[in-house]
Scaffold this motif. Structure first.
Motif, PDB file in Angstrom:
ATOM      1  N   PHE A 142       0.826  -1.202   0.000  1.00 54.96           N
ATOM      2  CA  PHE A 142       0.000   0.000   0.000  1.00 54.96           C
ATOM      3  C   PHE A 142       0.863   1.258   0.000  1.00 54.96           C
ATOM      4  O   PHE A 142       0.577   2.228  -0.719  1.00 54.96           O
ATOM      5  N   ALA A 143       1.923   1.250   0.817  1.00 56.48           N
ATOM      6  CA  ALA A 143       2.790   2.427   0.907  1.00 56.48           C
ATOM      7  C   ALA A 143       3.489   2.712  -0.413  1.00 56.48           C
ATOM      8  O   ALA A 143       3.774   3.868  -0.738  1.00 56.48           O
ATOM      9  N   LEU A 144       3.759   1.660  -1.178  1.00 57.71           N
ATOM     10  CA  LEU A 144       4.361   1.863  -2.501  1.00 57.71           C
ATOM     11  C   LEU A 144       3.452   2.710  -3.379  1.00 57.71           C
ATOM     12  O   LEU A 144       3.905   3.655  -4.040  1.00 57.71           O
ATOM     13  N   VAL A 145       2.175   2.389  -3.369  1.00 55.49           N
ATOM     14  CA  VAL A 145       1.214   3.143  -4.175  1.00 55.49           C
ATOM     15  C   VAL A 145       1.097   4.575  -3.661  1.00 55.49           C
ATOM     16  O   VAL A 145       1.088   5.541  -4.445  1.00 55.49           O
ATOM     17  N   TRP A 146       1.025   4.734  -2.338  1.00 50.59           N
ATOM     18  CA  TRP A 146       0.908   6.073  -1.772  1.00 50.59           C
ATOM     19  C   TRP A 146       2.143   6.916  -2.065  1.00 50.59           C
ATOM     20  O   TRP A 146       2.025   8.094  -2.413  1.00 50.59           O
ATOM     21  N   MET A 147       3.335   6.327  -1.930  1.00 52.46           N
ATOM     22  CA  MET A 147       4.563   7.067  -2.187  1.00 52.46           C
ATOM     23  C   MET A 147       4.685   7.441  -3.656  1.00 52.46           C
ATOM     24  O   MET A 147       5.146   8.541  -3.999  1.00 52.46           O
ATOM     25  N   LEU A 221      15.011  -5.593  -6.477  1.00 51.43           N
ATOM     26  CA  LEU A 221      14.265  -4.608  -5.696  1.00 51.43           C
ATOM     27  C   LEU A 221      14.130  -3.310  -6.469  1.00 51.43           C
ATOM     28  O   LEU A 221      13.038  -2.738  -6.561  1.00 51.43           O
ATOM     29  N   LEU A 222      15.224  -2.842  -7.044  1.00 46.72           N
ATOM     30  CA  LEU A 222      15.203  -1.580  -7.800  1.00 46.72           C
ATOM     31  C   LEU A 222      14.254  -1.665  -8.986  1.00 46.72           C
ATOM     32  O   LEU A 222      13.382  -0.806  -9.165  1.00 46.72           O
ATOM     33  N   VAL A 223      14.421  -2.709  -9.791  1.00 47.27           N
ATOM     34  CA  VAL A 223      13.594  -2.846 -11.000  1.00 47.27           C
ATOM     35  C   VAL A 223      12.124  -3.025 -10.632  1.00 47.27           C
ATOM     36  O   VAL A 223      11.233  -2.432 -11.259  1.00 47.27           O
ATOM     37  N   SER A 224      11.856  -3.828  -9.614  1.00 52.92           N
ATOM     38  CA  SER A 224      10.473  -4.101  -9.217  1.00 52.92           C
ATOM     39  C   SER A 224       9.781  -2.840  -8.708  1.00 52.92           C
ATOM     40  O   SER A 224       8.599  -2.622  -9.000  1.00 52.92           O
ATOM     41  N   CYS A 225      10.496  -2.034  -7.944  1.00 60.19           N
ATOM     42  CA  CYS A 225       9.893  -0.807  -7.416  1.00 60.19           C
ATOM     43  C   CYS A 225       9.516   0.151  -8.544  1.00 60.19           C
ATOM     44  O   CYS A 225       8.430   0.744  -8.534  1.00 60.19           O
ATOM     45  N   VAL A 226      10.413   0.291  -9.517  1.00 52.27           N
ATOM     46  CA  VAL A 226      10.111   1.167 -10.660  1.00 52.27           C
ATOM     47  C   VAL A 226       8.933   0.612 -11.450  1.00 52.27           C
ATOM     48  O   VAL A 226       8.020   1.348 -11.856  1.00 52.27           O
ATOM     49  N   PHE A 227       8.929  -0.710 -11.658  1.00 56.02           N
ATOM     50  CA  PHE A 227       7.847  -1.357 -12.395  1.00 56.02           C
ATOM     51  C   PHE A 227       6.502  -1.191 -11.683  1.00 56.02           C
ATOM     52  O   PHE A 227       5.498  -0.791 -12.300  1.00 56.02           O
TER      53      PHE A 227
END
Length: 284
Positions: A142-147, A221-227
């Motif tokens: 959820f925080a990923l979407v909010w950020m 982690l880096l690629v997944s977060c950007v994706f």
């Protein structure tokens, strides 16, 4: 309007926060089920259904989620479902955003309704599973979407206004810029690094999404977060495209000052199933 928006946000937090942190996953799953049923009703209205038919589509969403719950799917391993749902989100979102607003109306309404309800059903099931996996995991997604949203807002205003704003999809959502997208993605990456460090430093009993990805590979982690940040933006844009095609500013007025339920969960709909899809690769 601001006062109304704040009051609605406070009420929602008072309802959601206890359900999120509760050890029993049932209250949160029930609240999310209510949200999905409301979103299905909004989806029906956005696609031109009248009152009775809109309630009928909401009932279909309720029955689908209820059946999955009764069958124990909220705690079952469903790798094929997440792979199919994740691939569908990427392909369908790419097609719709390329086709733009004019490409929405020619799609048969029955197909639009079916795909919309399936997307809501999969999202509810993914959210319920994320809660069952643990609060830390659920909040990390959820925080990923909010950020991504917060970072995009501030980066878009800071850099998009200072320099020549590169519009992301001007015909769909004129306020979004590429500066905002990359600013949101950067915010997500920084948050993920801090979160995964905190998990290790404080010995989190339940690993977050970021810890799971970091343990496999920091590069993943880096690629997944950007994706995932990009796909959360895609979810937002798809809903904006549908609303623009329907000539509506908000999906409904169920949440005073905030619009409708779809307006609040559009970015979450692809993010949670895709997060679970990524986990399937870690477990192989």
């Amino acid at each position: 309007m601001l006062k109304q928006r704040i009051l609605t946000a406070i009420v929602l937090l008072l309802i959601l926060v206890p359900a999120i942190v509760a050890s029993n996953p049932v209250p949160f799953a029930a609240l999310m089920l209510l949200a999905v049923v409301a979103a299905a009703w909004e989806w029906a209205r956005l696609n031109g259904l009248q009152a009775a038919a809109s309630y009928g589509l909401a009932a279909v969403a309720l029955l689908m989620c209820g059946a999955a719950w009764a069958l124990g799917w909220t705690q079952a391993a469903l790798p094929q479902l997440w792979l199919v749902a994740g691939a569908a989100w990427v392909l369908i979102a790419a097609y719709l955003l390329k086709a733009g607003v004019p490409g929405w109306a020619p799609i048969p309404r029955a197909l639009r309704l079916v795909v919309g309800v399936l997307a809501l059903w999969v999202a509810w099931l993914a959210i319920a599973q994320a809660k069952w996996m643990g609060v830390n995991f659920l909040l990390s997604v959820f925080a990923l979407v909010w950020m991504a949203d917060i970072g995009a807002y501030f980066a878009g205003r800071r850099f998009g206004l200072r320099f020549t704003k590169n519009k992301l999809a001007p015909a769909i959502s004129p306020g979004k810029s590429w500066e905002g997208v990359w600013g949101g993605a950067l915010g997500v990456v920084l948050m993920a690094l801090v979160w995964s460090w905190a998990d290790r430093h404080f010995g989190a009993q339940v690993p977050s999404l970021y810890s799971r990805l970091w343990d496999f590979s920091p590069w993943l982690l880096l690629v997944s977060c950007v994706f995932l940040a990009g796909m959360s933006v895609a979810g937002d844009l798809v809903e904006s495209l549908v609303k623009r095609s329907a000539g509506m500013k908000d999906s409904s007025h169920l949440l005073p000052g905030h619009g409708g339920v779809l307006d609040r969960i559009d970015a979450i709909l692809p993010a949670v199933p895709l997060a679970l899809m990524l986990l399937q690769f870690l477990d192989k």
